[in-house]
Write a protein that holds these residues in place. Structure first.
Motif, PDB file in Angstrom:
ATOM      1  N   GLU A  72      52.321  28.871  76.135  1.00 38.16           N
ATOM      2  CA  GLU A  72      51.907  30.350  76.244  1.00 38.16           C
ATOM      3  C   GLU A  72      49.997  30.406  75.590  1.00 38.16           C
ATOM      4  O   GLU A  72      50.045  31.617  76.387  1.00 38.16           O
ATOM      5  N   LEU A 109      48.446  31.042  79.209  1.00 40.83           N
ATOM      6  CA  LEU A 109      48.777  32.668  79.160  1.00 40.83           C
ATOM      7  C   LEU A 109      47.855  33.438  78.658  1.00 40.83           C
ATOM      8  O   LEU A 109      47.328  34.462  79.258  1.00 40.83           O
ATOM      9  N   ARG A 110      47.750  32.823  76.985  1.00 40.81           N
ATOM     10  CA  ARG A 110      47.395  34.186  76.236  1.00 40.81           C
ATOM     11  C   ARG A 110      45.481  34.009  76.563  1.00 40.81           C
ATOM     12  O   ARG A 110      45.319  34.940  76.608  1.00 40.81           O
ATOM     13  N   SER A 125      44.761  32.897  79.742  1.00 31.88           N
ATOM     14  CA  SER A 125      44.560  33.636  81.126  1.00 31.88           C
ATOM     15  C   SER A 125      44.257  35.420  81.004  1.00 31.88           C
ATOM     16  O   SER A 125      43.590  36.269  81.360  1.00 31.88           O
ATOM     17  N   GLU A 126      45.450  35.336  80.028  1.00 31.64           N
ATOM     18  CA  GLU A 126      45.704  37.283  79.793  1.00 31.64           C
ATOM     19  C   GLU A 126      44.192  37.996  78.720  1.00 31.64           C
ATOM     20  O   GLU A 126      43.769  38.337  79.152  1.00 31.64           O
ATOM     21  N   ALA A 127      43.342  36.787  78.060  1.00 31.82           N
ATOM     22  CA  ALA A 127      42.343  37.104  77.780  1.00 31.82           C
ATOM     23  C   ALA A 127      41.185  37.227  78.342  1.00 31.82           C
ATOM     24  O   ALA A 127      40.143  38.917  78.673  1.00 31.82           O
ATOM     25  N   ARG A 128      41.301  36.366  79.756  1.00 33.80           N
ATOM     26  CA  ARG A 128      39.970  36.735  80.712  1.00 33.80           C
ATOM     27  C   ARG A 128      40.373  37.926  81.412  1.00 33.80           C
ATOM     28  O   ARG A 128      39.332  38.137  81.617  1.00 33.80           O
ATOM     29  N   TRP A 129      41.428  38.089  81.646  1.00 36.62           N
ATOM     30  CA  TRP A 129      41.859  39.227  82.388  1.00 36.62           C
ATOM     31  C   TRP A 129      41.259  40.131  81.477  1.00 36.62           C
ATOM     32  O   TRP A 129      41.249  41.559  82.495  1.00 36.62           O
ATOM     33  N   ARG A 130      41.582  40.204  80.763  1.00 38.13           N
ATOM     34  CA  ARG A 130      41.388  41.479  79.611  1.00 38.13           C
ATOM     35  C   ARG A 130      40.602  41.926  79.917  1.00 38.13           C
ATOM     36  O   ARG A 130      39.690  42.777  79.622  1.00 38.13           O
ATOM     37  N   ASN A 148      40.120  51.344  82.455  1.00 37.38           N
ATOM     38  CA  ASN A 148      39.497  50.470  82.353  1.00 37.38           C
ATOM     39  C   ASN A 148      38.390  50.985  81.385  1.00 37.38           C
ATOM     40  O   ASN A 148      37.719  52.714  81.914  1.00 37.38           O
ATOM     41  N   ASP A 157      58.883  44.195  82.843  1.00 35.66           N
ATOM     42  CA  ASP A 157      57.609  44.497  83.174  1.00 35.66           C
ATOM     43  C   ASP A 157      58.157  45.529  84.868  1.00 35.66           C
ATOM     44  O   ASP A 157      58.727  45.177  85.824  1.00 35.66           O
TER      45      ASP A 157
END
Ligand code: ADP
Length: 471
Positions: free
Chosen positions: A88, A91-92, A94-99, A122, A197
């Motif tokens: 997790e 994942l978080r 990586s999500e933060a990086r993509w965000r 964006n 999703d």
């Protein structure tokens, strides 16, 4: 799991292997169970193993009530969730990086659904379009696409959603909230639905308005240059044009005099007089056609997209240059293939290409005075159906040191040359979907060849119009 044996654990309280920041939560959950406020509890937190390592546990607790001979106690069932927590966390991260890429990207990124509604946008995309993300979510792509580009957008989007194409790529105009029009380059590929999703289409949107403006400015200045160079060419050809117009004028004067004579005698010969008047009318028409041709060469008009017979273009140019060719004693050999299909394009521009090649040929031959100047023009069909025109001379041949540079703008080996003829001719031929190149002439001189895609039938014809107007 903790690294202690039972006897050690019996001497400890849960707080001993909890991290201090969790003591309060741990105490309160135990108190609620033991005070009979709650039957069960659940907690996710870290525990400290004997070797100091931290492990993540999910503990389910429940109270076992007191009996006559034992007091109430709390039972815990523990699952080690360290691995899950690690996954997790990554994942978080990586999500933060993509965000952060999404938030800070200088190119626009947006996602839409199958109904072409915006799901996200964006800050760069919001800036580009002048809408907030919230506003965009209430809009579809049609709202922000220029009306002339909506059909193409829908067609291509349908293509990717229906699986006919793996990705979507388009250059189109979009309408900003303030009504301004911008050019964008969009690349997108759909992401399939997952259990959690629904499917969506992420798109990268690059603002190319400035680039488009520069391209347009370049196109306009090229067209302007083409016109200027046409005028220069016209200047060089004034003498031959004067010669062309003088011919019908002289004929008109001669026929007028003849007519007067036929009418002057006592027995006027009306039939001969009528013949003379007919000749006058025919020659006057010829003169006005020559003038119309000259005017169409100098007028500032956008390129036309009309059916053109290439053999007629060659004949036009030989008409313009006749005086010049005669003056220089050039013999012309024509091998024009009959029943060639027409092409779609701009007759005046194509005349300019052939005229440039003819003038270059005449100049190249003037440089070799002791060889007979021969200009050969052929039109034929290539294997792929396109047309090939060749203009070959018996002149001095290409300068061996710079054979490819002759197509560059402003490259010239002539004292008074501008070096624009071949560069403009290349632009014109390429805008018509063709290619222009040179090869050594046989046995001397140079041959210039250009191709033009042919059209046959109404369908091919309308396709080509669309293609050229897209160019
Ligand atoms: P310009 O005629 O003003 O020099 P062009 O772009 O038409 O400009 O031609 C560029 C150069 O290509 C010429 O200066 C010449 O060196 C070469 N060239 C063009 N046509 C011929 C030809 N038929 N034979 C030999 N050289 C040629």
């Amino acid at each position: 799991m903790l690294g202690y044996d039972e006897s050690e654990l019996r001497r400890m309280t849960p707080l001993d292997y909890n991290f201090q920041e969790d003591w309060e939560r741990t105490r309160s959950i135990l108190a609620r169970l033991l005070d009979e406020e709650e039957q069960t509890g659940r907690i996710e937190k870290r525990y400290r193993r004997r070797n100091g390592e931290a492990v993540w546990w999910e503990a389910s607790l429940f109270r076992v009530p007191a009996t006559e001979n034992s007091p109430a106690f709390v039972t815990m069932i523990i699952i080690d969730i360290t691995e899950r927590k690690r996954a997790e966390d990554s994942l978080r991260a990586s999500e933060a990086r993509w965000r952060s890429i999404f938030e800070h990207s200088v190119v626009g990124i947006g996602t839409t659904d199958r109904q072409r509604r915006y799901l996200s946008a964006n800050p760069a995309l919001q800036n580009m379009l002048g809408y907030s993300e919230e506003e965009l979510r209430s809009l579809t792509l049609a709202h922000v696409t220029h009306p002339d580009d909506r059909d193409a957008t829908v067609r291509r989007l349908d293509g990717v959603w229906e699986g006919r194409q793996a990705s979507y790529h388009i250059e189109k105009r979009m309408i900003r909230k303030d009504g301004g029009v911008i050019w964008v380059n969009i690349t997108a590929a759909p992401v399939a639905a997952t259990e959690s999703d629904p499917e969506f289409l992420p798109a990268i949107v690059v603002n190319i308005t400035e680039q488009k403006k520069a391209e347009e400015a370049l196109r306009v200045s090229r067209a302007e240059l083409a016109r200027v160079s046409r005028l220069t060419t016209m200047g060089e050809l004034t003498a031959s044009i004067a010669h062309e117009i003088n011919q019908p004028l002289a004929a008109i004067v001669a026929s007028g005099n003849a007519c007067r004579r036929w009418l002057a005698s006592d027995q006027a010969n009306l039939d001969r007089a009528r013949d003379s008047v007919d000749r006058i009318i025919k020659d006057a028409h010829r003169a006005s056609e020559i003038i119309a041709r000259i005017r169409s060469m100098t007028r500032k008009t956008p390129p036309a997209q009309l059916p053109v017979e290439i053999n007629d273009v060659i004949a036009d140019v030989l008409g313009f240059a006749r005086g010049e060719l005669l003056a220089k004693g050039v013999s012309v050999r024509l091998a024009l293939l009959g029943d060639l299909p027409s092409i779609i394009g701009d007759r005046v521009q194509l005349q300019q290409v052939v005229l440039n090649l003819v003038i270059n040929a005449v100049e190249a031959m003037a440089a070799i005075p002791d060889r007979e100047p021969v200009l050969a023009i052929t039109s034929q069909r290539a294997d792929d159906g396109s047309l090939i025109v060749t203009v070959e001379d018996s002149g001095l041949g290409l300068d061996a040191t710079n054979p490819e540079r002759i197509f560059d703008a402003f490259f010239t080996t002539k004292p008074g040359g501008m070096g624009m003829g071949l560069s403009i001719s290349t632009s014109i031929v390429e805008a018509h979907g063709g290619r222009l190149w040179a090869s050594p002439g046989l046995p001397h001189g140079t041959a210039f060849h250009f191709t033009l895609p042919a059209t046959s039938g109404a369908e091919a014809h309308s396709d080509k119009v669309a293609l050229i107007s897209a160019c």
